[in-house]
Design a protein around this motif. Structure first.
Motif: not given
Length: 368
Positions: A77-85, A334-339
């Motif tokens: 249930n985690c997504i990455t983003s590069t939008n500083r908004g 790593s992304i899954c570990d963060i999640c």
């Protein structure tokens, strides 16, 4: 003794017994509750993402490295983003120490931050490679990070350049044939010249100690050229040793050089500050640190190169294991570990004093 006295003593005995039972039951119940809490904590990581699918966690890259762009963008249930908004609604904000563009100060004062938001210091490079970047070394970036994400096992999010696992069934090969077909001594592929680790000087001295043999140097720092796709075949067929020398002597720093060539029919020679036996099985590689001088190292390499049994034993030990060195897979993990951590209700938030210190100590080698 009167009946009243008997009755009084009987009541006191009953009360004492009842109290003892109540106390015992309380202690038992307390242990049960504590055990239940421990079970919840231990099992929480396995089930928490599934149980909280109604919550979406945004992991914001404040200054995403270019090489990350094509990689996985979600896990659970985690997504990455590069939008500083997305900054204010992000559960975690990742700052890449090696890529600059962080700014000399954090985007918001610490006192005004969302205290539930996690700030992550990311780097797969050492402080040596990051020496030209001043941003994260600024005093304003101290006491602002909550997690580290790097190549060190001590990091909150551990992302090595590769991993090694034991094979369910060791490989079976004709090791005598492998030994017989090798007609060249050692290869080294390198494009970062005059590195902090003084590896150029080390290899030059190795070549000076060699008489009948030589180390062939491929890449920008040597006279030989070969495509990256052809190198594994060349190593498998022709060379007895491959030099996996790091560009810096830093704590736990082991890059893709050894992982990328570990599965080849070749003996890896390593040089760096890491404790290699914590990562790779003993007897599956040769460490320059184990020799008093460069002459001693070269003498041993010559001995192994000329002895089929000695040479084969290294390959046999190595073929009990398998290396995984795809950065894409390490990043996804790593992304899954963060999640998983973001979904863990029992995980305590911490504050890191200095991101530079967390990358460990780098030293100038003393073996030249």
């Amino acid at each position: 003794m009167s009946k009243d006295i008997w009755r009084s003593q009987g009541l006191r005995a009953i009360v004492s017994i009842s109290s003892a039972i109540a106390i015992s039951y309380y202690i038992y119940l307390n242990h049960v509750m504590e055990f239940s809490d421990r079970v919840k904590k231990e099992n929480g990581e396995e089930h928490v993402v599934l149980n909280r699918t109604n919550v979406t966690h945004i992991i914001l890259w404040w200054n995403q490295p270019i090489w990350v762009a094509p990689f996985e963008k979600k896990c659970g249930n985690c997504i990455t983003s590069t939008n500083r908004g997305d900054f204010n609604k992000s559960s975690a904000v990742v700052f890449s120490l090696a890529d600059g563009n962080m700014g000399t100060k954090p985007p918001i004062e610490n006192i005004k931050r969302n205290q539930n938001q996690i700030w992550v210091a990311f780097s797969l490079e050492t402080n040596v490679q990051n020496s030209w970047i001043r941003d994260y070394k600024n005093k304003h970036w101290k006491y602002v990070f909550n997690w580290t994400w790097n190549y060190r096992p001590s990091a909150d999010i551990f992302m090595p350049y590769g991993r090694v696992s034991e094979r369910l069934k060791p490989l079976s090969k004709n090791y005598s044939m492998i030994f017989q077909r090798k007609n060249k001594f050692a290869a080294w592929a390198v494009s970062h010249c005059n590195a902090h680790s003084l590896r150029d000087k080390f290899v030059k001295k190795m070549n000076m100690c060699l008489q009948k043999q030589s180390i062939d140097i491929f890449g920008k720092c040597g006279p030989l050229r070969i495509s990256k796709s052809r190198l594994p075949t060349l190593l498998n067929n022709d060379y007895k040793f491959y030099l996996a020398f790091e560009n810096a002597f830093c704590d736990d720093y082991v890059t893709e050089k050894i992982f990328a060539n570990y599965n080849n029919d070749i003996i890896i020679v390593v040089r760096g500050k890491a404790n290699y036996t914590n990562i790779f099985p003993k007897g599956s590689f040769i460490n320059t640190k184990d020799f008093r001088t460069i002459s001693d190292l070269v003498r041993f390499l010559n001995e192994v190169s000329e002895n089929e049994t000695l040479y084969s034993n290294y390959l046999i030990q190595k073929d009990k294991f398998q290396a995984w060195g795809k950065l894409k897979e390490q990043y996804k993990q790593s992304i899954c570990d963060i999640c998983r951590n973001l979904n863990d209700p029992y995980l305590k938030k911490k504050t890191i004093f200095d991101a530079e210190e967390e990358l460990g100590q780098c030293i100038k080698p003393n073996d030249i």
